[in-house]
Motif scaffolding. Structure first.
Motif, short mmCIF file in Angstrom:
data_model
loop_
_atom_site.label_atom_id
_atom_site.label_comp_id
_atom_site.label_asym_id
_atom_site.label_seq_id
_atom_site.Cartn_x
_atom_site.Cartn_y
_atom_site.Cartn_z
N ASP A 1 0.48 -1.34 0.16
CA ASP A 1 0.04 0.46 -0.01
C ASP A 1 1.26 1.46 0.11
OD1 ASP A 1 -2.16 1.30 -0.22
OD2 ASP A 1 -2.58 1.40 1.92
N GLY A 2 2.19 1.54 -0.87
CA GLY A 2 2.60 2.54 -1.10
C GLY A 2 3.36 2.78 0.54
N PHE A 3 4.43 1.88 1.73
CA PHE A 3 5.37 2.19 2.42
C PHE A 3 5.57 0.61 2.07
CE2 PHE A 3 0.96 4.01 4.23
CZ PHE A 3 2.07 5.09 4.59
N PRO A 4 7.15 0.42 1.61
CA PRO A 4 7.94 -0.37 0.90
C PRO A 4 8.78 -1.25 1.40
CG PRO A 4 8.56 1.21 -0.26
CD PRO A 4 7.27 1.84 0.14
N VAL A 5 9.19 0.10 2.52
CA VAL A 5 10.17 -0.66 3.12
C VAL A 5 9.97 -0.16 4.81
CG1 VAL A 5 12.66 -0.08 4.35
CG2 VAL A 5 11.80 -0.21 1.37
N VAL A 6 10.07 -0.94 5.61
CA VAL A 6 9.53 -1.09 7.64
C VAL A 6 10.86 -1.44 7.71
CG1 VAL A 6 7.20 -1.38 6.56
CG2 VAL A 6 9.08 -3.79 6.96
N ALA A 7 10.83 -1.52 9.09
CA ALA A 7 11.77 -1.36 9.89
C ALA A 7 11.19 -2.63 11.16
CB ALA A 7 12.59 -0.53 10.84
N ILE A 8 11.88 -3.89 11.10
CA ILE A 8 11.89 -5.00 11.78
C ILE A 8 12.91 -4.47 13.09
CG2 ILE A 8 11.09 -7.10 11.80
CD1 ILE A 8 9.62 -5.78 10.28
N GLY A 9 12.17 -4.58 14.36
CA GLY A 9 12.98 -5.11 15.37
C GLY A 9 14.16 -6.26 15.37
N ILE A 10 15.34 -6.16 15.98
CA ILE A 10 15.53 -7.70 15.64
C ILE A 10 15.60 -8.34 17.29
CG2 ILE A 10 16.49 -7.76 13.47
CD1 ILE A 10 19.25 -7.09 14.43
N GLY A 11 15.28 -7.43 18.04
CA GLY A 11 15.86 -7.92 19.71
C GLY A 11 17.44 -7.09 19.82
N GLY A 12 17.13 -7.25 21.12
CA GLY A 12 17.79 -6.08 21.64
C GLY A 12 18.81 -4.86 21.37
N ARG A 13 19.93 -4.68 22.15
CA ARG A 13 20.66 -3.67 22.25
C ARG A 13 21.75 -3.46 21.41
NH1 ARG A 13 16.77 1.12 23.47
NH2 ARG A 13 15.02 0.53 24.42
N ALA B 1 16.24 -3.73 10.87
CA ALA B 1 16.87 -4.24 10.16
C ALA B 1 15.66 -4.09 9.03
CB ALA B 1 16.42 -5.80 10.03
N ALA B 2 15.67 -3.30 7.92
CA ALA B 2 15.34 -2.68 6.98
C ALA B 2 14.75 -3.69 5.99
CB ALA B 2 15.52 -1.29 6.34
N VAL B 3 12.86 -4.16 5.51
CA VAL B 3 13.26 -4.83 4.78
C VAL B 3 12.64 -4.63 3.70
CG1 VAL B 3 11.29 -7.12 5.10
CG2 VAL B 3 12.68 -7.21 7.58
N HIS B 4 12.56 -4.94 2.25
CA HIS B 4 11.75 -4.13 1.54
C HIS B 4 10.85 -4.88 0.80
CE1 HIS B 4 14.47 -1.32 1.19
NE2 HIS B 4 15.72 -2.39 1.17
N CYS B 5 9.60 -4.79 0.36
CA CYS B 5 8.41 -4.92 0.11
C CYS B 5 8.93 -6.08 -0.85
CB CYS B 5 7.21 -4.50 -0.39
SG CYS B 5 5.77 -5.08 -1.26
N PRO B 6 8.40 -7.83 -1.52
CA PRO B 6 9.44 -8.38 -2.12
C PRO B 6 8.11 -8.43 -3.17
CG PRO B 6 7.62 -9.75 -0.35
CD PRO B 6 7.81 -8.31 0.04
N ALA B 7 7.37 -7.93 -3.63
CA ALA B 7 6.16 -7.40 -4.96
C ALA B 7 7.03 -6.62 -5.56
CB ALA B 7 4.73 -7.88 -4.51
N CYS B 8 7.03 -5.10 -5.17
CA CYS B 8 7.55 -3.98 -5.92
C CYS B 8 9.03 -3.77 -5.41
CB CYS B 8 6.71 -2.49 -5.31
SG CYS B 8 7.30 -2.47 -3.62
#
Length: 60
Positions: free
Chosen positions: A15-27, A36-43
């Motif tokens: 829906d137009g938000f192609p990159v999201v930041a996923i927390g991988i735990g810890g500091r 980690a930046a995750v890109h949409c696999p479709a676009c």
């Protein structure tokens, strides 16, 4: 005078938000959250999709 801008199709998967930041735990040692930046696999991270040409069926 306003200019005509072509309509852009948003990706239906993200829906137009192609990159999201996923927390991988810890500091890290500075106290920042590790993400980690995750890109949409479709676009592929663009947020848009190209329109497919419509095949016209003609015949009797």
């Amino acid at each position: 005078m306003p200019e005509h801008t072509p309509a852009v199709r948003r990706c239906p998967d993200c829906d137009g938000f192609p990159v999201v930041a996923i927390g991988i735990g810890g500091r890290d040692r500075h106290g920042h959250l590790r993400t980690a930046a995750v890109h949409c696999p479709a676009c592929h991270g663009t947020g848009t999709v190209t329109t497919r040409p419509v095949l016209a069926r003609a015949g009797r």
